[in-house]
Design an enzyme around this catalytic site. Structure first.
Site, PDB file in Angstrom:
ATOM      1  N   ASP A 135       0.836  -1.194   0.000  1.00 57.78           N
ATOM      2  CA  ASP A 135       0.000   0.000   0.000  1.00 57.78           C
ATOM      3  C   ASP A 135       0.877   1.252   0.000  1.00 57.78           C
ATOM      4  O   ASP A 135       1.960   1.266   0.587  1.00 57.78           O
ATOM      5  CB  ASP A 135      -0.904   0.021   1.239  1.00 57.78           C
ATOM      6  CG  ASP A 135      -2.203  -0.722   1.027  1.00 57.78           C
ATOM      7  OD1 ASP A 135      -2.628  -0.857  -0.128  1.00 57.78           O
ATOM      8  OD2 ASP A 135      -2.800  -1.175   2.021  1.00 57.78           O
ATOM      9  N   ARG A 185      -1.488  -1.034  -8.847  1.00 63.11           N
ATOM     10  CA  ARG A 185      -2.829  -0.542  -8.493  1.00 63.11           C
ATOM     11  C   ARG A 185      -2.825   0.981  -8.596  1.00 63.11           C
ATOM     12  O   ARG A 185      -2.044   1.653  -7.931  1.00 63.11           O
ATOM     13  CB  ARG A 185      -3.207  -0.957  -7.078  1.00 63.11           C
ATOM     14  CG  ARG A 185      -4.570  -0.390  -6.615  1.00 63.11           C
ATOM     15  CD  ARG A 185      -4.751  -0.540  -5.115  1.00 63.11           C
ATOM     16  NE  ARG A 185      -4.666  -1.930  -4.708  1.00 63.11           N
ATOM     17  CZ  ARG A 185      -4.313  -2.323  -3.482  1.00 63.11           C
ATOM     18  NH1 ARG A 185      -3.968  -1.437  -2.566  1.00 63.11           N
ATOM     19  NH2 ARG A 185      -4.266  -3.606  -3.188  1.00 63.11           N
TER      20      ARG A 185
END
Length: 307
Positions: A135, A185
């Protein structure tokens, strides 16, 4: 203004105590958080997998300043991955990891500790046949996250990256990462950032997102389109062009547009749901409220109806 206020509150200890201590927040928290333990996470994963969706799980926690807590986070991910394997979900579920949760913020050797802890999680994921995505957090950590990504990919080339379209640098980062084997992502971004490094206007962020999408879809990597915006999803599908359905995917957050998630999956696309769980939910929860006015309205309605 509301978004800035909520993002500031996400870092406020006083506001955190107030929100966590109010039982009336529970109904809306439950919309965005799968539960507080691994059993709840596995149950929620099973529900999503059963109707054709994929999952990436986030054991909530960030800005860890205690080495023992960082170790506990690694242990939680290791247990989670083992449980996913036992349940038969490892081929459809991976994990997302914040480096600040595994030691990056420690005063001594934080970067080294975070790398080694992330490596342990990657070993556990590889053992059960799934993957890990790092992340992204606020802009001050972008370079260090990408440094860890490069280190991990030496041994685990499948480790995924997250890039945030509201940062002015991201289009170039997309070019750097749009190579074969690279999983990226692309999201809009959910932290409070200064205008010197991030676009502030929604239209500018959307235009940056599209420019970044064009780079990723034209590259040889594996784009992961993280958006709830119908227009951006349609643009992504158009930009995918001749790509096969297994060469990219869509992603949405748990609790947001679930019927659209099902529709995208039913149309033959890979639809992955970002599934957070754990008792350290406050920061994540406040950023979800900040992202969309509808989330705040839902929160306020829950307080009124529950009360």
């Amino acid at each position: 203004m509301l978004r800035s206020t909520l993002l500031a509150a996400a870092r406020s200890t006083g506001t955190r105590r107030l929100v966590e201590g109010t039982p009336l927040t529970r109904p809306v928290v439950d919309r965005f958080i799968a539960g507080e333990d691994v059993d709840a996470a596995i149950r929620a994963t099973g529900t999503l997998v059963a109707d054709g969706r994929y999952v990436t799980l986030d054991h909530l926690g960030e800005d860890t300043l205690d080495a023992a807590q960082a170790d506990a986070t690694v242990a939680a991910y290791t247990e989670l991955l083992s449980r996913l394997d036992e349940a038969g979900y490892a081929d459809r579920a991976e994990v997302s990891v914040k480096l600040s949760a595994v030691g990056r913020s420690l005063a001594v050797d934080g970067g080294k500790i975070a790398l080694e802890n992330a490596r342990k999680i990657c070993v556990a994921a590889g053992t059960v046949g799934t993957t890990v995505t790092l992340d992204m957090e606020d802009h001050t950590t972008t370079d260090s996250t990408l440094d860890v990504l490069r280190e991990l990919r030496v041994d685990f080339p499948w480790v995924g990256a997250v890039l945030q379209a509201y940062l002015r640098r991201t289009e170039q980062d997309c070019r750097d990462l749009a190579h074969a084997g690279s999983r990226v992502r692309l999201c809009k971004g959910a932290y409070r950032e200064p205008a010197s490094v991030a676009y502030q206007d929604k239209g500018d962020v959307d235009r940056s997102y599209v420019r970044c999408l064009k780079v990723l879809m034209a590259g040889e990597g594996y784009p992961m389109v993280a958006s709830h915006d119908p227009r951006l999803i349609a643009i992504a599908a158009d930009l995918a062009g001749s790509r096969t359905p297994d060469s990219y995917e869509f992603q949405m957050l748990y609790g947001i547009r679930p019927e659209e998630q099902k529709r995208i999956a039913a149309a033959g696309n890979t639809m992955r749901v970002y599934l957070p769980y754990g008792d350290e939910w406050y920061g994540y929860f406040m950023r979800r409220l900040a992202e969309r006015p509808a989330n705040v309205a839902f929160f306020l309605r829950s307080l009124v109806t529950t009360g």
